[in-house]
Write an enzyme that holds these catalytic residues in place. Structure first.
Site, PDB file in Angstrom:
ATOM      1  N   ASP A 234      62.214  39.826  28.728  1.00 30.43           N
ATOM      2  CA  ASP A 234      61.547  39.673  30.025  1.00 30.43           C
ATOM      3  C   ASP A 234      62.126  40.718  30.973  1.00 30.43           C
ATOM      4  O   ASP A 234      63.276  40.598  31.413  1.00 30.43           O
ATOM      5  CB  ASP A 234      61.781  38.268  30.592  1.00 30.43           C
TER       6      ASP A 234
ATOM      7  N   LYS B 169      54.007  38.382  33.726  1.00 32.64           N
ATOM      8  CA  LYS B 169      54.694  37.178  34.214  1.00 32.64           C
ATOM      9  C   LYS B 169      54.788  37.253  35.726  1.00 32.64           C
ATOM     10  O   LYS B 169      55.016  38.325  36.296  1.00 32.64           O
ATOM     11  CB  LYS B 169      56.079  37.120  33.561  1.00 32.64           C
TER      12      LYS B 169
ATOM     13  N   LYS C 133      52.454  34.386  31.725  1.00 32.37           N
ATOM     14  CA  LYS C 133      53.574  33.465  31.919  1.00 32.37           C
ATOM     15  C   LYS C 133      53.807  33.225  33.406  1.00 32.37           C
ATOM     16  O   LYS C 133      54.359  34.070  34.093  1.00 32.37           O
ATOM     17  CB  LYS C 133      54.849  34.032  31.282  1.00 32.37           C
TER      18      LYS C 133
END
Length: 318
Positions: A155, A218, A254
């Site tokens: 991430d 995300k 996400k």
């Protein structure tokens, strides 16, 4: 693991004309988002099934300065068995796990050891998380170290200044470097949407990151003052839909930060189904970045089984 089920996003050349055409009708997006909690509801057995599905889409996360190996091991134990055995039996469910466990780099080895044999991937936050302001070479090296340590998902956080100054080439080049450093590991691009100023910026940043090869986009690090919201999610999801229409590649989504209630998980799942379809109701294309969410889902499932709400200590988290 998504890398075992779907082709990677190869990216595409940066299309500045497409980026310039992107618009976001904020008032319309906010009106649509405001209707979501009331437009789609599921009850009883169907609600229990949707909540069980939500568990499989959770990136169970601990990103605190006081993380210890013991805390990470407890979190991994919860990821391996997110629901008590008696609840699984009462619901008629097979064993399930969370989608991943997300930790800092220093805890990757501990998480891998605790998850051995489970098939649950370890995700590591990287690139100077959460601000993303460390030198570029160090951020790339950080990714490489986490991949070498065994993280299957990375991430990363983008440089917000590139978005705020509309320097799309710099954002694209940065994201390409990060994607290359990830190698076989899937990369989730954290946009830190609460710091991007406008929904138009969110839409443009989403497209640039996808063009540069992001496998997921995300919302947030969870450390900003504003994290995942429904208007931001709708904006990013429609960018995913536009990218798929142009390239044929499905990109994951996400939402992270502030999603702590089972009812919120149901809203997000219904949004994914409405806007993108059933493929985005599975962990290879959808994840929640959360920790306390799992406790509330387990509590709601116990209520479904017994008809009574239990104390939170009956559903321990790390």
């Amino acid at each position: 693991m998504p890398q075992l089920h779907r082709p990677r996003n190869p990216g595409m050349p940066l299309d500045l004309d497409w980026i310039a055409r992107v618009q976001a009708n904020t008032s319309a997006i906010e009106r649509r988002a405001a209707t979501l909690p009331g437009r789609r509801t599921v009850k009883k057995t169907y609600q229990a099934a949707w909540l069980a599905r939500a568990i499989t889409c959770i990136d169970l996360t601990t990103l605190s300065g006081d993380d210890t190996p013991g805390r990470v091991r407890r979190l991994c134990a919860k990821a391996r068995q997110p629901l008590r055995a008696d609840l699984l039996a009462a619901l008629g469910l097979p064993p399930i796990t969370t989608g991943a466990v997300c930790v800092y780099h220093d805890m990757v080895a501990t998480a891998l050891d605790a998850l051995e044999g489970s098939g649950i991937p370890v995700a590591a936050v990287s690139t100077g998380f959460p601000a993303g302001l460390s030198p570029s070479a160090l951020r790339v090296r950080e990714i490489e170290e986490s991949v070498r340590a065994g993280a299957a998902e990375i991430d990363i956080v983008i440089s917000r200044r590139h978005v705020l100054t509309s320097n799309w080439q710099a954002l694209y080049d940065e994201m390409r470097d990060f994607r290359a450093a990830c190698g076989p590991a899937h990369v989730k691009a954290i946009l830190a949407t609460g710091e991007l100023g406008t929904l138009r910026n969110v839409a443009r940043a989403s497209l640039v990151c996808m063009m540069a090869g992001a496998d997921f986009i995300k919302t947030s690090t969870g450390k900003e003052s504003v994290n995942a919201t429904l208007p931001v999610s709708l904006t990013m999801i429609r960018a995913i839909r536009a990218y798929e229409a142009a390239t044929g590649i499905k990109i994951g989504y996400k939402p992270a930060g502030g999603i702590s209630k089972a009812k919120d998980a149901l809203v997000y799942l219904s949004l994914m189904k409405d806007e993108l379809g059933d493929d985005w109701l599975r962990p290879d294309l959808f994840r929640f970045g959360a920790s306390s969410l799992l406790g509330d889902i387990e509590r709601q499932l116990e209520h479904h089984v017994t008809g009574a709400y239990s104390a939170s200590w009956r559903h321990p988290m790390a």
